[in-house]
Enzyme design. Structure first.
Site, PDB file in Angstrom:
ATOM      1  N   CYS A  23     -44.284  60.193 -13.781  1.00  0.00           N
ATOM      2  CA  CYS A  23     -43.753  61.539 -13.516  1.00  0.00           C
ATOM      3  C   CYS A  23     -44.786  62.334 -12.733  1.00  0.00           C
ATOM      4  O   CYS A  23     -44.960  62.099 -11.551  1.00  0.00           O
ATOM      5  CB  CYS A  23     -43.326  62.227 -14.801  1.00  0.00           C
ATOM      6  SG  CYS A  23     -44.445  62.020 -16.196  1.00  0.00           S
ATOM      7  N   CYS A  62     -49.747  59.782 -11.195  1.00  0.00           N
ATOM      8  CA  CYS A  62     -48.926  59.556 -12.386  1.00  0.00           C
ATOM      9  C   CYS A  62     -47.684  58.852 -11.884  1.00  0.00           C
ATOM     10  O   CYS A  62     -46.832  59.469 -11.252  1.00  0.00           O
ATOM     11  CB  CYS A  62     -48.544  60.862 -13.078  1.00  0.00           C
ATOM     12  SG  CYS A  62     -47.400  60.554 -14.458  1.00  0.00           S
ATOM     13  N   CYS A  73     -47.970  63.826 -14.455  1.00  0.00           N
ATOM     14  CA  CYS A  73     -49.040  64.266 -15.352  1.00  0.00           C
ATOM     15  C   CYS A  73     -50.298  64.588 -14.544  1.00  0.00           C
ATOM     16  O   CYS A  73     -50.697  63.825 -13.664  1.00  0.00           O
ATOM     17  CB  CYS A  73     -49.326  63.192 -16.395  1.00  0.00           C
ATOM     18  SG  CYS A  73     -47.876  62.873 -17.420  1.00  0.00           S
TER      19      CYS A  73
HETATM   20 FE    FE Z   1     -46.520  62.251 -15.703  1.00  0.00          FE
END
Ligand code: FE
Length: 190
Positions: free
Chosen positions: A95, A92, A97
């Site tokens: 961030c 990700c 995820c």
């Molecule tokens: Fe994320």
């Protein structure tokens, strides 16, 4: 960080906005009930049951829910299947995820800025650092997770596992093999 969390939890509890028992239940769930073992059983089932594998390819969310692995951060799933020509890697970049319902909570490195940036810039180099050196002819496909869609890598079934039960197969499926930073264990491991 721990002190901040404690302070926040205290204030929210005092204001009656959260129930500490509910927090305990959630933590307990992710510590003991939800983890990579869930994903491993999805992969093992796909290895032994081609109809299930087809379903997983078409509609991973439903096929995974069929095994009761539902919950937050797993609402929209896509399974990406490794082939002899293509290796899949999940990141990700924005961030962290991650498909909690099948893999549990993410490892620290998954959330680290170097992994998130380098997985897309130099996936082959990142994999080598994980001890996974793929042939130059193998394509590496990188999947960028979002809050909307999480990926589960279905690695290739290891050679020499004909006749293995689903449980025996699941024991070979590591967390990293379902992120794409590793491969399943060799058969001697069982
Ligand atoms: Fe994320």
């Amino acid at each position: 960080m721990a002190a901040r969390v404690r302070a926040l939890e205290t204030i929210l509890t005092q204001k009656g906005l959260i129930d500490p028992l509910a927090i305990d239940a959630i933590v307990e769930t992710y510590e003991t009930k939800v983890g990579p073992r869930n994903g491993a059983s999805v992969v093992a089932k796909a290895w032994v049951d081609s109809e299930y594998a087809d379903w997983l390819k078409r509609d991973a969310t439903a096929a995974i829910a069929y095994l009761s692995y539902t919950g937050r951060q797993g609402e929209h799933m896509q399974a990406v299947f490794n082939t002899p020509d293509t290796h899949n890697l999940v990141v990700c970049t924005l961030c962290s995820c991650y498909p909690w319902s099948v893999l549990g909570l993410p490892p620290v490195w998954y959330k680290s800025p170097p992994y998130r940036s380098r997985a897309v810039i130099d996936p082959r180099g990142v994999l080598a650092e994980f001890g996974l050196t793929l042939p130059a002819t193998t394509n590496i496909r990188v999947w960028d997770s979002t809050a909307e869609l999480r990926y589960l890598v279905v690695p290739l079934r290891p050679a020499g596992t004909e006749g293995f039960t689903e449980d025996q197969l699941a024991a070979l499926v590591t967390r990293d093999s379902m992120i794409g930073t590793g491969l399943p264990l060799a058969t001697e491991a069982v």
